[in-house]
Design a protein around this motif. Structure first.
Motif, mmCIF file in Angstrom:
data_model
loop_
_atom_site.group_PDB
_atom_site.id
_atom_site.type_symbol
_atom_site.label_atom_id
_atom_site.label_comp_id
_atom_site.label_asym_id
_atom_site.label_seq_id
_atom_site.Cartn_x
_atom_site.Cartn_y
_atom_site.Cartn_z
ATOM 1 N N LEU A 61 0.863 -1.176 0.000
ATOM 2 C CA LEU A 61 0.000 0.000 0.000
ATOM 3 C C LEU A 61 0.898 1.223 0.000
ATOM 4 C CD1 LEU A 61 -2.608 1.648 0.339
ATOM 5 C CD2 LEU A 61 -2.404 1.258 2.800
ATOM 6 N N ILE A 62 0.729 2.077 -1.013
ATOM 7 C CA ILE A 62 1.493 3.312 -1.104
ATOM 8 C C ILE A 62 0.529 4.455 -0.795
ATOM 9 C CG2 ILE A 62 2.877 4.796 -2.594
ATOM 10 C CD1 ILE A 62 3.564 2.245 -4.194
ATOM 11 N N SER A 63 0.844 5.227 0.226
ATOM 12 C CA SER A 63 -0.054 6.316 0.625
ATOM 13 C C SER A 63 0.718 7.621 0.704
ATOM 14 C CB SER A 63 -0.720 6.004 1.962
ATOM 15 O OG SER A 63 0.248 5.798 2.962
ATOM 16 N N SER A 64 -0.026 8.713 0.507
ATOM 17 C CA SER A 64 0.577 10.045 0.543
ATOM 18 C C SER A 64 -0.094 10.867 1.642
ATOM 19 C CB SER A 64 0.408 10.729 -0.818
ATOM 20 O OG SER A 64 -0.945 11.062 -1.035
ATOM 21 N N GLY A 67 -3.812 11.640 1.625
ATOM 22 C CA GLY A 67 -4.769 10.555 1.821
ATOM 23 C C GLY A 67 -4.959 9.673 0.602
ATOM 24 N N ARG A 68 -4.277 9.967 -0.469
ATOM 25 C CA ARG A 68 -4.375 9.122 -1.662
ATOM 26 C C ARG A 68 -3.722 7.780 -1.370
ATOM 27 N NH1 ARG A 68 -2.749 14.103 -4.799
ATOM 28 N NH2 ARG A 68 -4.744 14.962 -5.461
ATOM 29 N N ARG A 69 -4.344 6.727 -1.913
ATOM 30 C CA ARG A 69 -3.854 5.368 -1.663
ATOM 31 C C ARG A 69 -3.837 4.585 -2.969
ATOM 32 N NH1 ARG A 69 -5.370 3.375 3.763
ATOM 33 N NH2 ARG A 69 -6.073 1.501 2.723
ATOM 34 N N VAL A 70 -2.717 3.972 -3.233
ATOM 35 C CA VAL A 70 -2.538 3.139 -4.422
ATOM 36 C C VAL A 70 -1.848 1.866 -3.960
ATOM 37 C CG1 VAL A 70 -1.298 2.956 -6.615
ATOM 38 C CG2 VAL A 70 -2.328 5.113 -5.976
ATOM 39 N N TYR A 71 -2.229 0.766 -4.540
ATOM 40 C CA TYR A 71 -1.567 -0.495 -4.229
ATOM 41 C C TYR A 71 -0.678 -0.892 -5.395
ATOM 42 C CZ TYR A 71 -4.812 -1.128 -0.376
ATOM 43 O OH TYR A 71 -5.518 -0.973 0.787
ATOM 44 N N GLN A 72 0.432 -1.515 -5.066
ATOM 45 C CA GLN A 72 1.251 -2.146 -6.082
ATOM 46 C C GLN A 72 1.380 -3.610 -5.700
ATOM 47 O OE1 GLN A 72 4.928 0.123 -6.525
ATOM 48 N NE2 GLN A 72 4.015 1.118 -8.300
ATOM 49 N N VAL A 73 1.204 -4.459 -6.705
ATOM 50 C CA VAL A 73 1.297 -5.892 -6.488
ATOM 51 C C VAL A 73 2.366 -6.435 -7.424
ATOM 52 C CG1 VAL A 73 0.063 -8.083 -6.502
ATOM 53 C CG2 VAL A 73 -1.153 -5.990 -5.867
ATOM 54 N N GLY A 121 -3.600 -9.076 7.350
ATOM 55 C CA GLY A 121 -2.695 -8.124 7.973
ATOM 56 C C GLY A 121 -1.270 -8.219 7.451
ATOM 57 N N THR A 122 -1.098 -8.602 6.192
ATOM 58 C CA THR A 122 0.244 -8.775 5.633
ATOM 59 C C THR A 122 0.598 -7.732 4.577
ATOM 60 O OG1 THR A 122 -0.557 -10.304 3.948
ATOM 61 C CG2 THR A 122 0.187 -11.268 6.030
ATOM 62 N N CYS A 123 -0.250 -6.745 4.402
ATOM 63 C CA CYS A 123 0.001 -5.722 3.394
ATOM 64 C C CYS A 123 1.144 -4.826 3.852
ATOM 65 C CB CYS A 123 -1.266 -4.897 3.179
ATOM 66 S SG CYS A 123 -1.137 -3.715 1.841
ATOM 67 N N ARG A 124 2.191 -4.757 3.042
ATOM 68 C CA ARG A 124 3.302 -3.857 3.348
ATOM 69 C C ARG A 124 2.847 -2.422 3.096
ATOM 70 N NH1 ARG A 124 8.341 -5.699 0.174
ATOM 71 N NH2 ARG A 124 6.869 -5.470 -1.518
ATOM 72 N N GLN A 125 3.462 -1.476 3.786
ATOM 73 C CA GLN A 125 3.058 -0.085 3.625
ATOM 74 C C GLN A 125 4.260 0.782 3.321
ATOM 75 O OE1 GLN A 125 0.263 1.492 6.340
ATOM 76 N NE2 GLN A 125 -0.818 -0.435 6.576
ATOM 77 N N GLN A 126 4.025 1.745 2.442
ATOM 78 C CA GLN A 126 5.076 2.698 2.076
ATOM 79 C C GLN A 126 4.441 4.080 2.008
ATOM 80 O OE1 GLN A 126 6.949 1.800 -1.654
ATOM 81 N NE2 GLN A 126 8.143 3.671 -1.669
ATOM 82 N N LYS A 127 5.047 5.030 2.683
ATOM 83 C CA LYS A 127 4.555 6.409 2.640
ATOM 84 C C LYS A 127 5.453 7.202 1.702
ATOM 85 C CE LYS A 127 2.411 6.382 7.174
ATOM 86 N NZ LYS A 127 1.089 6.141 6.693
ATOM 87 N N VAL A 128 4.806 7.965 0.821
ATOM 88 C CA VAL A 128 5.537 8.793 -0.132
ATOM 89 C C VAL A 128 4.911 10.184 -0.129
ATOM 90 C CG1 VAL A 128 6.175 6.833 -1.619
ATOM 91 C CG2 VAL A 128 4.078 8.117 -2.093
ATOM 92 N N SER A 129 5.599 11.131 -0.732
ATOM 93 C CA SER A 129 5.043 12.476 -0.852
ATOM 94 C C SER A 129 3.956 12.472 -1.933
ATOM 95 C CB SER A 129 6.136 13.475 -1.232
ATOM 96 O OG SER A 129 6.558 13.250 -2.568
ATOM 97 N N ASP A 130 3.142 13.495 -1.939
ATOM 98 C CA ASP A 130 2.106 13.614 -2.964
ATOM 99 C C ASP A 130 2.728 13.656 -4.354
ATOM 100 O OD1 ASP A 130 -0.233 13.612 -1.368
ATOM 101 O OD2 ASP A 130 0.142 15.694 -0.801
ATOM 102 N N GLN A 132 5.625 12.314 -5.284
ATOM 103 C CA GLN A 132 6.121 10.978 -5.629
ATOM 104 C C GLN A 132 4.984 10.070 -6.090
ATOM 105 O OE1 GLN A 132 8.064 10.424 -1.785
ATOM 106 N NE2 GLN A 132 9.998 10.041 -2.851
ATOM 107 N N LEU A 133 3.837 10.160 -5.426
ATOM 108 C CA LEU A 133 2.697 9.335 -5.824
ATOM 109 C C LEU A 133 2.190 9.758 -7.200
ATOM 110 C CD1 LEU A 133 0.811 7.037 -5.121
ATOM 111 C CD2 LEU A 133 -0.660 8.669 -3.970
#
Length: 148
Positions: A61-64, A67-73, A121-130, A132-133
């Motif tokens: 889960l990539i979030s900024s 509050g924007r949220r995008v998943y990468q698989v 509960g196994t989703c990895r999380q990454q926070k990025v700037s707006d 970067q997203l």
């Protein structure tokens, strides 16, 4: 329901199954066999493939800050797919063909892996700037346009 589906709606039977699975994971730290069988009945071979992606911790889960949220698989082929769970979208060819064009599947294995990783509960999380997203999404769009 313990799984946050970000305002998107799935058929009631899928919502209920995911909710029951989330409860089972919270109570017993595992998914009961009957739930796995139901998952296989509804999604066919995609269920096993999605569970494999979850086991390999392929969902991020990539979030900024906005509050924007995008998943990468990271798919089994080694390619990374961008997914928007809020509208059940995946950039993979199977989604375009089986879900959108033929309507013979509810979700591709990547989207199903997202929902299952939330349940487990196994989703990895990454926070990025707006920025970067935005750049990440723009690069995906730019690559898709170049392929056409």
């Amino acid at each position: 329901m313990a799984v946050a589906l970000s305002g998107a709606t799935l058929p009631a039977v899928v919502e209920e199954l995911l909710s029951e699975m989330a409860t089972a994971v919270q109570e017993n730290a595992q998914i009961p066999d009957e739930h796995l069988l139901s998952l296989k009945f509804i999604f066919g071979s995609s269920a096993v493939q999605a569970l494999d992606l979850v086991d390999r911790q392929s969902v991020t889960l990539i979030s900024s800050p906005s509050g924007r949220r995008v998943y990468q698989v990271l798919g089994s082929s080694g390619k990374t797919y961008t997914c928007l769970a809020s509208c059940h979208y995946c950039s993979c060819p199977a989604f375009a063909f089986s879900v959108l064009r033929k309507s013979d599947s509810l979700l591709c294995k990547h989207l199903l892996a997202i929902y299952l990783s939330q349940v487990m509960g196994t989703c990895r999380q990454q926070k990025v700037s707006d920025k970067q997203l935005t750049d990440l999404l723009f690069m995906k769009k730019k690559q898709a346009v170049q392929k056409v």
